[in-house]
Design a protein around this motif. Structure first.
Motif, mmCIF file in Angstrom:
data_model
loop_
_atom_site.group_PDB
_atom_site.id
_atom_site.type_symbol
_atom_site.label_atom_id
_atom_site.label_comp_id
_atom_site.label_asym_id
_atom_site.label_seq_id
_atom_site.Cartn_x
_atom_site.Cartn_y
_atom_site.Cartn_z
ATOM 1 N N ALA A 46 0.913 -1.509 -0.117
ATOM 2 C CA ALA A 46 0.120 -0.181 -0.124
ATOM 3 C C ALA A 46 0.715 1.060 0.118
ATOM 4 C CB ALA A 46 -1.136 0.009 1.037
ATOM 5 N N LEU A 47 0.905 2.161 -0.988
ATOM 6 C CA LEU A 47 1.635 2.980 -1.155
ATOM 7 C C LEU A 47 1.206 4.234 -0.145
ATOM 8 C CD1 LEU A 47 2.446 2.871 -4.517
ATOM 9 C CD2 LEU A 47 3.698 1.983 -3.094
ATOM 10 N N GLN A 48 -0.118 4.920 -0.251
ATOM 11 C CA GLN A 48 -0.681 5.760 0.907
ATOM 12 C C GLN A 48 -0.565 5.451 2.459
ATOM 13 O OE1 GLN A 48 -1.191 8.277 -0.842
ATOM 14 N NE2 GLN A 48 -0.724 7.270 -2.743
ATOM 15 N N ALA A 49 0.472 4.239 2.384
ATOM 16 C CA ALA A 49 0.417 3.989 4.345
ATOM 17 C C ALA A 49 1.912 4.850 4.377
ATOM 18 C CB ALA A 49 1.055 3.084 4.080
ATOM 19 N N PRO A 50 1.538 5.713 5.789
ATOM 20 C CA PRO A 50 2.278 6.710 6.250
ATOM 21 C C PRO A 50 3.963 6.228 6.083
ATOM 22 C CG PRO A 50 0.060 6.235 7.652
ATOM 23 C CD PRO A 50 0.039 5.391 6.567
ATOM 24 N N ASN A 51 4.843 7.346 5.518
ATOM 25 C CA ASN A 51 6.336 6.973 5.623
ATOM 26 C C ASN A 51 6.680 6.029 4.085
ATOM 27 O OD1 ASN A 51 6.279 8.995 7.320
ATOM 28 N ND2 ASN A 51 6.703 7.675 9.199
ATOM 29 N N THR A 52 5.183 5.680 3.366
ATOM 30 C CA THR A 52 6.049 4.898 2.654
ATOM 31 C C THR A 52 6.522 5.770 0.789
ATOM 32 O OG1 THR A 52 4.263 3.482 2.785
ATOM 33 C CG2 THR A 52 4.959 2.939 0.734
ATOM 34 N N GLN A 53 7.809 5.335 1.062
ATOM 35 C CA GLN A 53 8.160 6.472 -0.053
ATOM 36 C C GLN A 53 8.741 4.671 -1.718
ATOM 37 O OE1 GLN A 53 11.778 8.126 -0.403
ATOM 38 N NE2 GLN A 53 12.426 6.916 2.164
ATOM 39 N N TYR A 54 7.858 5.733 -2.677
ATOM 40 C CA TYR A 54 8.299 4.721 -4.583
ATOM 41 C C TYR A 54 7.821 5.790 -4.835
ATOM 42 C CZ TYR A 54 3.367 7.376 -4.366
ATOM 43 O OH TYR A 54 2.248 8.298 -3.855
ATOM 44 N N LEU A 55 8.604 5.320 -6.030
ATOM 45 C CA LEU A 55 8.954 5.677 -7.805
ATOM 46 C C LEU A 55 7.826 5.275 -8.364
ATOM 47 C CD1 LEU A 55 12.321 4.895 -7.781
ATOM 48 C CD2 LEU A 55 11.579 6.899 -6.915
ATOM 49 N N VAL A 56 7.051 6.139 -9.855
ATOM 50 C CA VAL A 56 6.486 6.519 -10.587
ATOM 51 C C VAL A 56 7.101 7.201 -12.192
ATOM 52 C CG1 VAL A 56 4.016 7.123 -11.257
ATOM 53 C CG2 VAL A 56 3.462 7.102 -9.337
ATOM 54 N N GLU A 57 6.670 6.202 -12.929
ATOM 55 C CA GLU A 57 7.009 6.166 -13.880
ATOM 56 C C GLU A 57 6.376 5.997 -15.384
ATOM 57 O OE1 GLU A 57 10.026 4.094 -17.605
ATOM 58 O OE2 GLU A 57 9.498 2.882 -16.054
ATOM 59 N N LYS A 58 6.014 7.222 -16.058
ATOM 60 C CA LYS A 58 4.569 7.578 -16.961
ATOM 61 C C LYS A 58 5.978 7.957 -17.961
ATOM 62 C CE LYS A 58 1.066 8.620 -15.828
ATOM 63 N NZ LYS A 58 -0.281 9.323 -15.213
ATOM 64 N N GLN A 136 8.313 20.022 -24.158
ATOM 65 C CA GLN A 136 7.438 18.606 -24.125
ATOM 66 C C GLN A 136 6.684 18.732 -25.473
ATOM 67 O OE1 GLN A 136 3.700 17.114 -23.997
ATOM 68 N NE2 GLN A 136 3.937 18.386 -22.286
ATOM 69 N N PRO A 137 5.851 20.048 -25.481
ATOM 70 C CA PRO A 137 5.032 19.950 -26.308
ATOM 71 C C PRO A 137 5.619 19.123 -28.204
ATOM 72 C CG PRO A 137 5.189 21.933 -25.429
ATOM 73 C CD PRO A 137 6.142 21.222 -24.703
ATOM 74 N N SER A 138 6.937 19.713 -28.038
ATOM 75 C CA SER A 138 7.601 19.468 -29.610
ATOM 76 C C SER A 138 8.012 18.013 -29.596
ATOM 77 C CB SER A 138 9.353 20.333 -30.165
ATOM 78 O OG SER A 138 9.630 20.247 -29.001
ATOM 79 N N LEU A 139 7.484 17.250 -28.245
ATOM 80 C CA LEU A 139 8.629 15.975 -28.182
ATOM 81 C C LEU A 139 7.358 14.811 -29.072
ATOM 82 C CD1 LEU A 139 9.777 15.894 -24.885
ATOM 83 C CD2 LEU A 139 11.035 16.234 -27.200
ATOM 84 N N GLU A 140 7.573 13.392 -29.500
ATOM 85 C CA GLU A 140 7.023 13.093 -30.226
ATOM 86 C C GLU A 140 6.504 11.604 -28.931
ATOM 87 O OE1 GLU A 140 6.602 8.832 -32.670
ATOM 88 O OE2 GLU A 140 8.311 10.917 -33.550
ATOM 89 N N GLU A 141 7.369 11.073 -28.172
ATOM 90 C CA GLU A 141 7.631 10.146 -27.089
ATOM 91 C C GLU A 141 8.243 11.158 -25.891
ATOM 92 O OE1 GLU A 141 8.530 7.005 -28.075
ATOM 93 O OE2 GLU A 141 6.181 6.200 -29.198
ATOM 94 N N TYR A 142 7.698 10.989 -24.965
ATOM 95 C CA TYR A 142 8.399 11.289 -23.626
ATOM 96 C C TYR A 142 8.094 10.786 -22.510
ATOM 97 C CZ TYR A 142 4.315 14.107 -22.473
ATOM 98 O OH TYR A 142 3.158 14.784 -22.306
ATOM 99 N N GLN A 143 8.472 10.594 -21.185
ATOM 100 C CA GLN A 143 8.301 10.143 -20.182
ATOM 101 C C GLN A 143 8.767 11.006 -18.757
ATOM 102 O OE1 GLN A 143 10.525 6.125 -22.135
ATOM 103 N NE2 GLN A 143 10.891 6.039 -19.452
ATOM 104 N N ILE A 144 8.156 11.002 -18.110
ATOM 105 C CA ILE A 144 8.384 11.275 -16.213
ATOM 106 C C ILE A 144 8.664 10.304 -15.926
ATOM 107 C CG2 ILE A 144 6.936 13.452 -17.085
ATOM 108 C CD1 ILE A 144 5.030 12.352 -15.881
ATOM 109 N N TYR A 145 9.626 11.025 -14.509
ATOM 110 C CA TYR A 145 9.994 10.274 -13.338
ATOM 111 C C TYR A 145 9.470 11.224 -11.484
ATOM 112 C CZ TYR A 145 12.078 8.025 -17.128
ATOM 113 O OH TYR A 145 12.066 7.222 -18.192
ATOM 114 N N GLY A 146 8.954 10.357 -10.891
ATOM 115 C CA GLY A 146 8.627 10.801 -9.665
ATOM 116 C C GLY A 146 8.931 10.232 -8.542
ATOM 117 N N HIS A 147 9.241 10.907 -7.626
ATOM 118 C CA HIS A 147 9.578 10.306 -5.916
ATOM 119 C C HIS A 147 8.698 10.739 -4.723
ATOM 120 C CE1 HIS A 147 12.404 10.113 -2.684
ATOM 121 N NE2 HIS A 147 11.838 8.855 -2.504
ATOM 122 N N PHE A 148 7.978 9.759 -4.379
ATOM 123 C CA PHE A 148 6.817 10.156 -3.765
ATOM 124 C C PHE A 148 7.261 9.496 -1.813
ATOM 125 C CE2 PHE A 148 5.457 10.473 -8.606
ATOM 126 C CZ PHE A 148 5.139 11.434 -8.300
#
Length: 208
Positions: A46-58, A136-148
């Motif tokens: 469960a990622l929304q549990a307190p103090n749980t760190q995780y990464l998201v890639e899209k 970003q608007p000029s790109l055909e493809e791209y990826q975003i990464y975040g730390h939570f």
């Protein structure tokens, strides 16, 4: 030489230094649920549990002619699983990726500039490719990464966006062992037929 725990802790400390926290930007919500990710793709933690760190890639593909953007794939992974997956990748691939970013990106300068000008404005952190500077608007493809951590976004060296061109450069640095681990990850977590696996294999998760 295998990375020991001291080296790993130092690397993680460098990566996530000077942390600031904000709410999770909608750009990092699940495309399917329109809400923050709830579970790790690997261990179902469960990622929304307190103090749980995780990464998201899209990963996204732009369709300028239709003025729309499509999500190629997305997932969230707890930090423990991300570190475990990193251990499965070849040392040569990890070394090349680290060298690539060290030569192409000044993370500290970027972070200081963004915090000075836009503070916790997530779109400003994602509007240009981390490596090439392309918008970003000029790109055909791209990826975003975040730390939570639970329901907060951590602003440190992340979040960032990488263009498809830069991802191609990074993919070319990967060993066959690492590409095999990416295939295994896709098979275990997405269960896609071969014709749909390629976009994910060609846009792999990047651990820096």
């Amino acid at each position: 030489m295998e990375e020991n725990s001291s080296d790993r802790n130092e690397r993680v400390s460098r990566q996530f230094i000077k942390q600031e926290y904000g709410s999770i930007p909608e750009l990092f919500y699940s495309h399917n649920t329109k809400a923050p990710f709830e579970h790790c793709i690997s261990c179902d933690r469960a990622l929304q549990a307190p103090n749980t760190q995780y990464l998201v890639e899209k990963a996204f593909r732009n369709y300028p002619e239709f003025k729309t953007t499509d999500v190629i794939f997305e997932y969230a992974m707890c930090l423990n699983c991300a570190e475990q997956m990193r251990k499965e990748l070849s040392l040569s691939s990890l070394s090349r990726i680290q060298e690539f970013f060290e030569n192409r990106v000044d993370f500290h300068q970027r972070r200081d500039q963004l915090m000075h000008s836009d503070s916790l404005n997530a779109p400003a952190w994602l509007e240009n490719c981390l490596v090439t500077g392309e918008a970003q608007p000029s790109l055909e493809e791209y990826q975003i990464y975040g730390h939570f951590v639970d329901n907060r976004c951590i602003y440190s060296f992340l979040p960032y966006m990488i263009s498809g061109t830069a991802v191609d450069e990074i993919t070319n640095l990967l060993s066959e062992k690492t590409l095999g681990e990416i295939d295994r990850f896709i098979d275990e977590n997405f269960g896609l037929p071969p014709e749909l696996k390629k976009p994910i294999r060609d846009n792999p998760i990047i651990f820096v």
